[in-house]
Design an enzyme around this catalytic site. Sequence first.
Site, PDB file in Angstrom:
ATOM      1  CD  GLU A  67      23.448  71.227  93.794  1.00 28.40           C
ATOM      2  OE1 GLU A  67      23.768  71.820  92.741  1.00 28.40           O
ATOM      3  OE2 GLU A  67      22.334  71.334  94.326  1.00 28.40           O
ATOM      4  CG  ASP A  80       7.327  78.501  96.220  1.00 25.67           C
ATOM      5  OD1 ASP A  80       7.196  79.664  96.670  1.00 25.67           O
ATOM      6  OD2 ASP A  80       8.355  77.819  96.401  1.00 25.67           O
TER       7      ASP A  80
END
Length: 322
Positions: free
Chosen positions: A244, A269
């Site tokens: 991240e 999804d």
Amino acid sequence: MNTQNDLSGKLALDVQGMGALRQSAKAGSPEALKSAATQFEAMFVNMMMKSMRDATPQDGMLDSQQSKMFTTMLDQQTSQSIAKKGIGLADVLIRQLSQQAANTQALAIGNEGAATDGATPAAPAASSRFDPALLQRAIAAAGGAGAAGASTSGTSATDAASDAAKGSTAPHVRNFQAKLGAHAEEASRATGIPAKFMLGQAALESGWGKREIKGRDGSNSHNLFGIKAGPDWKGKVAEAVTTEYVNGKAQTRVERFRAYDSYGDSFKDYAKLLASNPRYEKVLASAGDASSFAHGLQRAGYATDPHYARKLTNIIKHSLVG
């Protein structure tokens, strides 16, 4: 003045010129690619002229084996002159073969990893040169067809051109699209997002399927889009190490990701996430352009990687077929 690799002003059977072209191909130069593509175009034109000659009566008083030989040589040289001006075939071949370099660059970009996938591996060096082996195949076909003279129909050259075009797309890209294309098409019908855009994002997030998120037991999560399992997620979960970016700095973390029973469920999804979440409303509205789509995802916060949009745009535009 002709350059060393310019065969357009030379006789089609010039062995020295073809040898120079082969020599340039060893370095994989764009100039050799252009010359080889022009030779293919010349052979295509020559094949059409030969077909027209065959359909014309050639048993007149002035016709002989010698006149046929010189007519054949004239047609070959005329084909070279027409190809120099261009009828479009060489441009198509150049675009197809040029994807080889673009695919290499896109693969390197994809291997840098997305912000939500696993640990980032070292990316291979991108290459801006063309594949010398591919050029050698093309030039060999051009030389062989040219040396065959009037008896050559041009079929072998056409087949070689087709093979070269197919070979311009990297095998891992073709396999990835073949494996997931149907799922992407189904999700495209549900969201209006082009299947190619979704395949590009799946390729970026999963490293072309080589870095798919695995569960602790090694089972495949089938999560191709790096979608995390938030508090509202009631399905299966897989924990994985991810990179991240916080304030522009990369940090390694362990995150919880959604897990699916199949790749089809992953695409469904993903389509549901973009269609139901208000923050992706502008992304769906800009789905007609790859760059706008990619930058829209980044602005909406899909990933924290500051280069996410650039990486995704490059893969969609320069790597995927269709």
